[in-house]
Motif scaffolding. Sequence first.
Motif, PDB file in Angstrom:
ATOM      1  N   THR A  80      14.583  12.480   0.256  1.00 52.58           N
ATOM      2  CA  THR A  80      15.827  11.786  -0.100  1.00 52.58           C
ATOM      3  C   THR A  80      16.417  11.176   1.168  1.00 52.58           C
ATOM      4  O   THR A  80      16.118  11.617   2.282  1.00 52.58           O
ATOM      5  CB  THR A  80      16.857  12.753  -0.728  1.00 52.58           C
ATOM      6  OG1 THR A  80      17.163  13.789   0.204  1.00 52.58           O
ATOM      7  CG2 THR A  80      16.341  13.342  -2.030  1.00 52.58           C
ATOM      8  N   ALA A  81      17.266  10.162   0.998  1.00 50.33           N
ATOM      9  CA  ALA A  81      17.913   9.508   2.134  1.00 50.33           C
ATOM     10  C   ALA A  81      19.354   9.177   1.779  1.00 50.33           C
ATOM     11  O   ALA A  81      19.646   8.740   0.667  1.00 50.33           O
ATOM     12  CB  ALA A  81      17.159   8.238   2.510  1.00 50.33           C
ATOM     13  N   ASP A  82      20.260   9.423   2.742  1.00 52.27           N
ATOM     14  CA  ASP A  82      21.682   9.123   2.590  1.00 52.27           C
ATOM     15  C   ASP A  82      22.166   8.413   3.843  1.00 52.27           C
ATOM     16  O   ASP A  82      21.711   8.718   4.953  1.00 52.27           O
ATOM     17  CB  ASP A  82      22.492  10.413   2.394  1.00 52.27           C
ATOM     18  CG  ASP A  82      22.098  11.158   1.142  1.00 52.27           C
ATOM     19  OD1 ASP A  82      22.333  10.624   0.051  1.00 52.27           O
ATOM     20  OD2 ASP A  82      21.529  12.265   1.262  1.00 52.27           O
ATOM     21  N   TYR A  83      23.112   7.486   3.670  1.00 52.83           N
ATOM     22  CA  TYR A  83      23.669   6.730   4.794  1.00 52.83           C
ATOM     23  C   TYR A  83      25.181   6.900   4.794  1.00 52.83           C
ATOM     24  O   TYR A  83      25.834   6.663   3.773  1.00 52.83           O
ATOM     25  CB  TYR A  83      23.305   5.248   4.658  1.00 52.83           C
ATOM     26  CG  TYR A  83      23.786   4.386   5.802  1.00 52.83           C
ATOM     27  CD1 TYR A  83      23.078   4.338   6.998  1.00 52.83           C
ATOM     28  CD2 TYR A  83      24.939   3.629   5.691  1.00 52.83           C
ATOM     29  CE1 TYR A  83      23.504   3.543   8.045  1.00 52.83           C
ATOM     30  CE2 TYR A  83      25.373   2.830   6.733  1.00 52.83           C
ATOM     31  CZ  TYR A  83      24.650   2.787   7.914  1.00 52.83           C
ATOM     32  OH  TYR A  83      25.070   2.004   8.955  1.00 52.83           O
ATOM     33  N   LYS A  84      25.724   7.353   5.928  1.00 50.65           N
ATOM     34  CA  LYS A  84      27.180   7.524   6.043  1.00 50.65           C
ATOM     35  C   LYS A  84      27.591   7.354   7.496  1.00 50.65           C
ATOM     36  O   LYS A  84      26.977   7.930   8.392  1.00 50.65           O
ATOM     37  CB  LYS A  84      27.589   8.910   5.546  1.00 50.65           C
ATOM     38  CG  LYS A  84      29.079   9.142   5.586  1.00 50.65           C
ATOM     39  CD  LYS A  84      29.442  10.508   5.050  1.00 50.65           C
ATOM     40  CE  LYS A  84      30.956  10.684   5.143  1.00 50.65           C
ATOM     41  NZ  LYS A  84      31.365  12.018   4.740  1.00 50.65           N
ATOM     42  N   ASP A  85      28.630   6.574   7.730  1.00 52.77           N
ATOM     43  CA  ASP A  85      29.213   6.373   9.060  1.00 52.77           C
ATOM     44  C   ASP A  85      28.178   5.959  10.108  1.00 52.77           C
ATOM     45  O   ASP A  85      28.198   6.427  11.248  1.00 52.77           O
ATOM     46  CB  ASP A  85      29.942   7.644   9.524  1.00 52.77           C
ATOM     47  CG  ASP A  85      31.107   8.012   8.619  1.00 52.77           C
ATOM     48  OD1 ASP A  85      31.708   7.094   8.024  1.00 52.77           O
ATOM     49  OD2 ASP A  85      31.411   9.212   8.500  1.00 52.77           O
TER      50      ASP A  85
END
Length: 141
Positions: free
Chosen positions: A112-117
């Motif tokens: 899984t991949a998440d993008y934040k800040d």
Amino acid sequence: MSGMIERLPGWPPALSDLFGWMEAGVPGLHTVPGLHGIRIEEVLTDGMYILRAELPGIDPAKDVELTISEGVLTLRAERSTQTTDRRHTEFRYGTFARSVPLPAGARGDDATADYKDGVLTITVPVPETKTGTRTIPVRQG
């Protein structure tokens, strides 16, 4: 060199040009022209491989490509920004890439991949394997 603009004769380079040079790295050290590295942090804990990559100023939906092939995670990103002030306009752009080997047994299909800040976090499950000692009997023929 990214961030370079034409200057009037005798003008010192702008501080932004120096920072752009540091961000792009030392010229000649990249193996592919126009390709820049991505700063990453890796950790393997509790059956999970976690990779964090610094990618500020990108749109992850259209500027990031993640692939896993033969146990190698490859991250590619493109960035294009424009800065305008009273005297000039500056464009910064480039293609960034990084490939890292995954730990043995990593389940790339469940990544899984998440993008934040400005930070992309990729998580890949890695089932724990038994590392006990096994005795192998020797047969006599």
